[in-house]
Design an enzyme around this catalytic site. Structure first.
Site, PDB file in Angstrom:
ATOM      1  N   LYS A  59      -0.798  -1.841   0.086  1.00  0.00           N
ATOM      2  CA  LYS A  59      -2.019  -1.559  -0.694  1.00  0.00           C
ATOM      3  C   LYS A  59      -2.789  -0.113  -0.009  1.00  0.00           C
ATOM      4  O   LYS A  59      -3.744   0.184  -0.180  1.00  0.00           O
ATOM      5  CB  LYS A  59      -3.145  -2.596  -0.617  1.00  0.00           C
ATOM      6  CG  LYS A  59      -2.807  -3.995  -0.978  1.00  0.00           C
ATOM      7  CD  LYS A  59      -1.783  -4.167  -1.992  1.00  0.00           C
ATOM      8  CE  LYS A  59      -2.182  -3.819  -3.326  1.00  0.00           C
ATOM      9  NZ  LYS A  59      -0.949  -3.915  -4.198  1.00  0.00           N
ATOM     10  N   SER A  81      -8.272  -4.221  -1.926  1.00  0.00           N
ATOM     11  CA  SER A  81      -7.084  -4.257  -3.000  1.00  0.00           C
ATOM     12  C   SER A  81      -6.146  -5.163  -2.634  1.00  0.00           C
ATOM     13  O   SER A  81      -5.642  -5.822  -3.418  1.00  0.00           O
ATOM     14  CB  SER A  81      -6.243  -2.850  -2.521  1.00  0.00           C
ATOM     15  OG  SER A  81      -5.299  -2.603  -3.554  1.00  0.00           O
ATOM     16  N   HIS A 141       7.128  -1.776   4.113  1.00  0.00           N
ATOM     17  CA  HIS A 141       5.752  -1.960   4.596  1.00  0.00           C
ATOM     18  C   HIS A 141       6.166  -2.364   6.182  1.00  0.00           C
ATOM     19  O   HIS A 141       5.191  -2.808   6.747  1.00  0.00           O
ATOM     20  CB  HIS A 141       5.296  -2.993   4.038  1.00  0.00           C
ATOM     21  CG  HIS A 141       4.445  -2.763   2.875  1.00  0.00           C
ATOM     22  ND1 HIS A 141       3.978  -1.634   2.541  1.00  0.00           N
ATOM     23  CD2 HIS A 141       4.518  -3.586   1.650  1.00  0.00           C
ATOM     24  CE1 HIS A 141       3.652  -1.470   1.150  1.00  0.00           C
ATOM     25  NE2 HIS A 141       3.776  -2.781   0.541  1.00  0.00           N
TER      26      HIS A 141
HETATM   27  S1  PPS Z   1       1.725  -2.155  -2.659  1.00  0.00           S
HETATM   28  O1  PPS Z   1       1.578  -3.531  -3.374  1.00  0.00           O
HETATM   29  O2  PPS Z   1       1.472  -2.403  -1.288  1.00  0.00           O
HETATM   30  O3  PPS Z   1       2.930  -1.934  -2.785  1.00  0.00           O
HETATM   31  O4  PPS Z   1       0.722  -1.386  -3.360  1.00  0.00           O
HETATM   32  P1  PPS Z   1       0.264   0.275  -2.971  1.00  0.00           P
HETATM   33  O5  PPS Z   1       1.199   0.927  -3.958  1.00  0.00           O
HETATM   34  O6  PPS Z   1       0.626   0.435  -1.516  1.00  0.00           O
HETATM   35  O7  PPS Z   1      -1.500   0.418  -3.076  1.00  0.00           O
HETATM   36  C1  PPS Z   1      -1.945   0.108  -4.444  1.00  0.00           C
HETATM   37  C2  PPS Z   1      -3.019   0.637  -4.265  1.00  0.00           C
HETATM   38  O8  PPS Z   1      -2.802   2.020  -4.636  1.00  0.00           O
HETATM   39  C3  PPS Z   1      -3.582   2.614  -5.895  1.00  0.00           C
HETATM   40  N1  PPS Z   1      -2.971   3.634  -6.596  1.00  0.00           N
HETATM   41  C4  PPS Z   1      -3.432   5.005  -6.547  1.00  0.00           C
HETATM   42  N2  PPS Z   1      -4.560   5.483  -6.193  1.00  0.00           N
HETATM   43  C5  PPS Z   1      -4.713   6.757  -6.686  1.00  0.00           C
HETATM   44  N3  PPS Z   1      -3.814   7.425  -7.529  1.00  0.00           N
HETATM   45  C6  PPS Z   1      -2.799   6.873  -7.778  1.00  0.00           C
HETATM   46  N4  PPS Z   1      -1.838   7.519  -8.768  1.00  0.00           N
HETATM   47  C7  PPS Z   1      -2.348   5.483  -7.465  1.00  0.00           C
HETATM   48  N5  PPS Z   1      -1.568   4.839  -7.820  1.00  0.00           N
HETATM   49  C8  PPS Z   1      -1.545   3.619  -7.102  1.00  0.00           C
HETATM   50  C9  PPS Z   1      -3.705   1.293  -6.711  1.00  0.00           C
HETATM   51  O9  PPS Z   1      -4.536   1.218  -7.647  1.00  0.00           O
HETATM   52  C10 PPS Z   1      -3.966   0.080  -5.574  1.00  0.00           C
HETATM   53  O10 PPS Z   1      -5.319   0.507  -5.138  1.00  0.00           O
HETATM   54  P2  PPS Z   1      -6.557  -0.522  -5.789  1.00  0.00           P
HETATM   55  O11 PPS Z   1      -7.693   0.104  -4.714  1.00  0.00           O
HETATM   56  O12 PPS Z   1      -6.190  -2.019  -5.655  1.00  0.00           O
HETATM   57  O13 PPS Z   1      -6.886   0.116  -7.052  1.00  0.00           O
END
Ligand code: PPS
Length: 298
Positions: free
Chosen positions: A54, A139, A109
């Site tokens: 996340k 998240s 991860h």
């Molecule tokens: S995972 O399941 O571990 O692979 O998730 P991960 O991709 O690491 O994290 C998901 C969070 O990243 C946010 N996200 C973004 N934030 C800003 N800009 C962009 N382009 C973007 N893409 C993914 C996503 O919304 C998740 O955060 P939260 O706070 O839940 O919205």
């Protein structure tokens, strides 16, 4: 609830965690695969995106896939990014005999302790993305409702306790960030803050291009930035994981692209939870000089 698991391969059947060499992991993993990954045949041209869950993993997948697939930039055509930059430790079988042309992209991860040993001899390149752990906890809480292989939390407070104790998939956020940071000299690695990407994505993309020795012109960089905004990723099924992993995810719950903002923790933490969290953060992270951003515009 954590349990020890026999050293053999198993199907995902349970939401219980198991402990593998000191790290709590969910039932989506297999011991066989984890063992294989420790001795994975890394090429010097390989690029690894490393994150605690996340923290911006699929965002980085999109950015790096675009940096390396530049002929597709104008049309935005590409394979789903989970194919361009597959998961190292989760069962995409092709990874075991991975004959993709170089440079191969991966995401993982895995904590420092379980990462392919060759990476620790400065083989390949690593971009480690970290996010402020209060937003990670929020998240991850929603992700536990979305992912059927994770235990659905009773409420946010109960989940926060587990998060702080590392009783979650991939164990402790604190250990993850600290151990990767403290062992940074062993790797070709740069560290990137999620929040700084939200503030100035173009500067971050330029930094990645330089580190990856992949010079792109300004127009191409602008296209990457445009394709990688939260708004554009959310509506593109090749980038937003909408088609990945069904039925292990619940389609009625907000998924990978939930809010994408800095400071969502402020609407979830009580004053007491925030004080407790801040105290633990200060104790555990005092010797880690990474810059953390907790609020928008900070
Ligand atoms: S995972 O399941 O571990 O692979 O998730 P991960 O991709 O690491 O994290 C998901 C969070 O990243 C946010 N996200 C973004 N934030 C800003 N800009 C962009 N382009 C973007 N893409 C993914 C996503 O919304 C998740 O955060 P939260 O706070 O839940 O919205």
């Amino acid at each position: 609830m954590c349990r020890n698991m026999a050293e053999d391969e198993k199907e995902f059947q349970t939401v219980e965690l198991f402990n593998f060499k000191g790290c709590n992991l969910s039932g989506i993993h297999t011991i066989k695969r984890l063992d294989q990954m420790e001795n994975y045949d890394v090429r010097d041209s390989d690029v690894f995106i490393v994150t605690y869950p996340k923290s911006g993993t699929i965002w980085m997948q999109t950015i790096l896939a675009h940096i390396f697939m530049d002929e597709d930039l104008k049309t935005g055509e590409c394979k789903p990014t989970y194919r361009e930059a597959p998961w190292l430790e989760i069962s995409v079988k092709e990874i075991i005999t991975d004959d993709r042309p170089s440079p191969r992209l991966f995401v993982t991860h895995l904590p420092y302790e379980l990462i392919p040993k060759a990476l620790k001899k400065k083989m390949g390149k690593v971009i480690y993305v970290y996010r402020n752990p209060k937003d990670v906890a929020v998240s991850f809480y929603y992700f536990h409702k979305f992912a059927n292989y994770l235990e659905t939390p009773e409420n946010f407070g109960a989940f926060l306790q587990k998060f702080l104790k590392g009783q979650v998939d991939y164990d402790s956020w604190f250990n993850h960030v600290k151990n990767w940071y403290n062992h940074r000299e062993e790797f070709n690695i740069i560290f990137q803050s999620y929040e700084e990407m939200t503030q100035d994505l173009k500067t971050a993309v330029i930094k990645f291009c330089k580190f990856l020795e992949r010079p792109l012109d300004d127009g191409s960089i602008n296209i990457i930035v445009e394709h990688s905004t939260f708004k554009n990723m959310k509506k593109n099924p090749k980038l937003n994981y909408e088609r990945a992993g069904f039925p292990i995810f619940d389609p009625s719950v907000p998924g990978f692209m939930r809010k994408g903002i800095v400071g969502d923790w402020k609407t979830h933490f009580t004053v007491a939870q925030n004080e407790m969290f801040t105290k633990i953060f200060q104790e555990k992270m005092e010797d880690v000089p990474l810059k953390f951003i907790w609020e928008p515009g900070e």
